[in-house]
Design an enzyme around this catalytic site. Structure first.
Site, mmCIF file in Angstrom:
data_model
loop_
_atom_site.group_PDB
_atom_site.id
_atom_site.type_symbol
_atom_site.label_atom_id
_atom_site.label_comp_id
_atom_site.label_asym_id
_atom_site.label_seq_id
_atom_site.Cartn_x
_atom_site.Cartn_y
_atom_site.Cartn_z
ATOM 1 N N GLY A 177 0.855 -1.225 0.084
ATOM 2 C CA GLY A 177 -0.017 0.028 0.012
ATOM 3 C C GLY A 177 0.836 1.404 0.013
ATOM 4 C CB CYS A 178 0.116 4.727 -1.284
ATOM 5 S SG CYS A 178 -1.430 5.071 -0.448
#
Lengths: 362, 362, 362, 362
Positions: free
Chosen positions: A156-157
């Site tokens: 994920g970011c």
């Protein structure tokens, strides 16, 4: 030339894959799917694709704007899965059976423990058997495993930003278990589906925190930071005590994590200086093409449109805390760029292929 | 490999040249100048250049962040001149004497008539003798002449957008001499020098018109539209009656021209339809890699970060007016991208080399 | 103290009414309706209403955040109707029957001719009988009629901006029938319902034109400009030849119309100068509290959060065209502020009451 | 009616004072100074002031746009000093001698200890004798003292946000001495003087941290939080261990502090719940007109254009940390609104006079 499909092509991560792949010398997008748009041509959804041109050294563009969106992915060498969690895992099972390598951009294969997954995602894991073989696709940590994998869980970011920021400090035993991560993200991280939260007139000129009850990227960060500490010979006794608070700021792209942790004294009772830590960080990432230790607080804009991550560690001398600031483009190093980085490794291509662009500035 | 220098490297057009050239397979930046920054390294001004990586098929990046900024450009095959007008012309003279090809991003060689230049720029032209040999660098119009030139006058951003919008209509004799161009531009067009007008808190959430007394891009548009009409066999009797009003909107990049003109009846007293005009436009630009006729009003964002231009002509049936909307990225097709397009032609390289990227969306 | 209800309180125009009324000395909001939110308290929809305080000279706030949203409006002195067209007219009929004065913010009673309404809104007018008695609520034009009316059609945002810009020129016979209006609006004009067009990541850093096939504010502009010309003794022969092209720019509030028309010679064959026209405009609006003729191109931001309109006329000497630029806050003078201006008149209160605030700058 | 002067009227805090005072029933601006603009009329600097109208119940506006800017302030009842630090203290001395009450918006009289001032501001305090009598103008803490003061030190924006967030927790002995404040601010806090950092094209689409070596608002926060803890009977043993990291996000207004502290067990070894803490906060601020405890993470936009502050405390159950999020408009409750709140108290007027407006939303 490797063929790839993009599953759920109407998402922002898919659009960014299309843009990046269009300039990639060795991939060819031959299949795109998207339930809400079956039967439409790609350019019907994204008119900006009219403008595709062949990349250097090629005759035809890697992306054909006239490609028709289908329900099911065709047979390709690799698939990028941009589905929401649960749906992603279900599809991954069948893709792998068909011999298609999978880069999954959802959260389904990021957590190694199915029970942790169930706690945070509130449903049974659809394919727990695959958790064993899935590789966590943070290339800076696991590139060797990715090379031989068939299923990669693209991080994920928030996670990528945070782990890259704190991995050296955890690996080096520089900090203790009390960690606070305060993150600011742009709005594209919320995806392409309209909602009041992301309505322009609501989001413009506004900053706010969200997911105060617990953000799903948190267990991912804990899992990986504890692993890197363990691997570095400095296991976190009692586990990481992490507070993670994400915020939204009015910008399309960009994510910035400001991380706080208590410095530990070395065996001589000495605390490291900013310079020593910066030098340690520089050494830790010396061979990384996409991670850059910088001399002043980095700007998210430096990374805008690129696969790069900028990191700045500094000691707060008044409190003996380490502050590490890290930023990147949430849609690229935080999603689609990292996915291509993984795809390159999966396909035996140079890791940076198609990803060497600089940030679009100003 | 061709060596290039960038003159006045601290400007936004220079920064964009650096970004684009860094991924160009055949150029190498070997000299950068900038009065206010002499002696500094490039990365001291632009820390985001830390992240340079070699383009596909090369060992070293095309831009070296450690390059030291000098006062005078070194000997190179070509120079991009990003100086303000007047200063640009003066330098061009000496560069050409040294055998260096010049792409001038200033306005100095755009107007063919030195007296028109003096009227609009309020000083004597510094090098009128060069006006003869300078080629107006709108590749879609003059690419053959550019190939054999040594000095190219790179068009302005408003100008490029407007001329590409109206050239087919003027060439085809579709419209009369009454033309209104209403333009909206992002703020980066104002350059990198801080001023109250471009101060964030002033410019954010604000739209306004400017240069109501006459914008310097106007004579350039008139000159080129009259020329294209003449070349198309439909000279504008009495000259173009052009009103041009530029506006600023709160965005960094993007320029959009909405052009209004009166439709002319054909020999049978018939007015063309939107479909006929769109088809004529499509044919006119059929071989252009960077100009795209689209089926709905284009968005500046489609072009963000790319060298592409999107054009949408439509007939207002109530008033028999032609409306043409055209947009592009003011720093790329409106400046540095077009400069590289010209440099490619000047150096015998494929025109699209290094410019094939799609817009960065969302 | 007058009681008012707000119908469809979950809209942006309603939210702006609540903010403005909260500081109004003579209105009390006693009823709010909204189908999707029946049974909820106002502060459940708009948490920012927690902060209500009584206006000067009052003990209790004019807006109670604990007010419960109902399906039907209660009996009040006046109702602000923020419904979509068609639904608005239907409700207006019943409100008027109950003796409630109505300020309708929809388009239902703006066009005097039911057949024009049907052409543009694609359905039969729900209450054509009311068109006779409805007053077009542009106070600068019709304030005397509004004072004695019971139903006011509050003008649209593009319309208000455009009519205020051109009314003096039309009334004075200064320009001919060829008119082009190029408008730029912020995004809040699109309302509070999420959609891809107004999704932050789509709308940010983007400008584009829309409604090229014909915007519904156009017949309203034509109707009123022709009427003002007629009233001024300069009827438009053959009718106005208006092209109207609205654009969206990335800002929440603000609307700016740039209007182009051909100057007419006076009886001596003379064309007016910018100074003469500006002086004529200044005289025309000399008693208007909310309309200001300014000395340089106005900025939408000057009007941000206020009920003011700024206008700048200038002659393009090269082409003998008049250019008039006009701007205001689309949600205030273009909607809710003007609605309160009308409500003040309907209730015999001073026209500026509750509306004297300046723009929020920067 | 009280007369006031505004010193350094070309600043943003002065512009906001003008806007707010224009609707204030009891103040009249009779003198404005500004070195760079002496001899100009106010409307020459701020054309938006053309639109002044009298507030309710008054014949003339409180601000005259034709007021001429002078070098020295005239004799008035009160002066708002918007000068930079050092210059502000010097002027305050002479204003007080002339019997003019002073609200100083600079940092000069915020720190009680002249040596701390010298450490952070790198010069000798220009008027240390006044530190005794100056009152720190956080009305929620010191309103009684302000009523009888003649010199008020108006708090900084980061400071106001942070202190209001943590004061209840410190006063109640709920948390320990380890505190991290992560702040996000809009760009107007940087003032009206153009610079590259606040240049639109740099600041748009960018987030970054700044003042990592130590921000000048930090000692102010420490001083006041230690004082409130002491006053609450819970002095911070060993002093507050505060890390404060401010960030800039691309918005004009708004500031948001996310505060982290370790919860302390009560005498029974029990930790408080979110609900208990929220209830304690609500009680603490029960009589405050401008401080609102809310039920979900607040948005800076709720406060846009208003003097309100929204606060949300929550317990992170995983780590036993208290998280408090607080936000306001940096130019209003963080500067000019609070200055008027202080001026009201200094002049014996109701504290909320002229400040009751709600946030401008959307």
């Amino acid at each position: 030339m490797r063929t790839v499909s993009i599953v759920n092509v109407t998402s922002y991560t898919a659009l960014e894959l299309l843009r990046l792949l269009n300039q990639h010398p060795k991939f060819l997008v031959t299949s795109v799917t998207g339930r809400s748009a079956v039967g439409k041509r790609l350019e019907g959804i994204f008119p900006q694709l009219h403008a595709v041109l062949p990349p250097p050294g090629r005759e035809v563009p890697a992306v054909d704007p006239a490609l028709v969106i289908t329900e099911e992915p065709a047979q390709t060498d690799l698939a990028f899965v941009c589905l929401p969690h649960a749906a992603a895992a279900e599809l991954a099972v069948s893709l792998l059976k068909r011999g298609i390598k999978v880069v999954d951009l959802s959260a389904d294969f990021r957590l190694r423990d199915a029970s942790v997954y169930e706690e945070w995602y509130k449903h049974k894991h659809p394919a727990p058997a695959l958790l064993e073989t899935a590789v966590y696709g943070l290339c800076e940590r696991y590139r060797e495993r990715v090379r031989t994998a068939s299923l990669v869980a693209n991080p994920g970011c928030h996670t990528t930003t945070s782990i890259l920021a704190l991995a050296p400090a955890m690996a080096g035993g520089i900090v203790g278990p009390n960690v606070i991560i305060n993150s600011i993200t742009g709005i594209s991280g919320g995806g392409r589906t309209p909602s009041l939260s992301y309505h322009y007139s609501e989001a413009n000129e506004d900053a706010h925190a969200y997911s105060l009850e617990g953000h799903r990227h948190m267990p991912e960060i804990v899992q990986e930071l504890e692993a890197v500490a363990e691997a570095g010979g400095h296991p976190v006794k009692g586990g990481l005590r992490l507070t993670f608070v994400p915020h939204i700021a009015p910008m399309t792209r960009g994510i910035l994590a400001t991380c706080y942790a208590d410095l530990l004294e070395d065996e001589h009772g000495r605390l490291p200086t900013s310079e020593e830590i910066r030098s340690f960080y520089r050494q830790y990432y010396v061979n990384e093409p996409f991670v850059h230790i910088v001399e002043r607080p980095p700007h998210t804009k430096w990374a805008y449109g690129s696969n790069h991550c900028f990191i700045y560690p500094i000691v707060d001398g008044r409190t003996n805390r380490l502050i590490v600031i890290s930023c990147l483009d949430n849609l690229i190093k935080g999603a689609s760029g990292q996915a291509i980085q993984n795809a390159n490794l999966l396909c035996g291509l140079p890791e940076t292929m198609g990803l060497a662009g600089l940030g679009v500035n100003p």
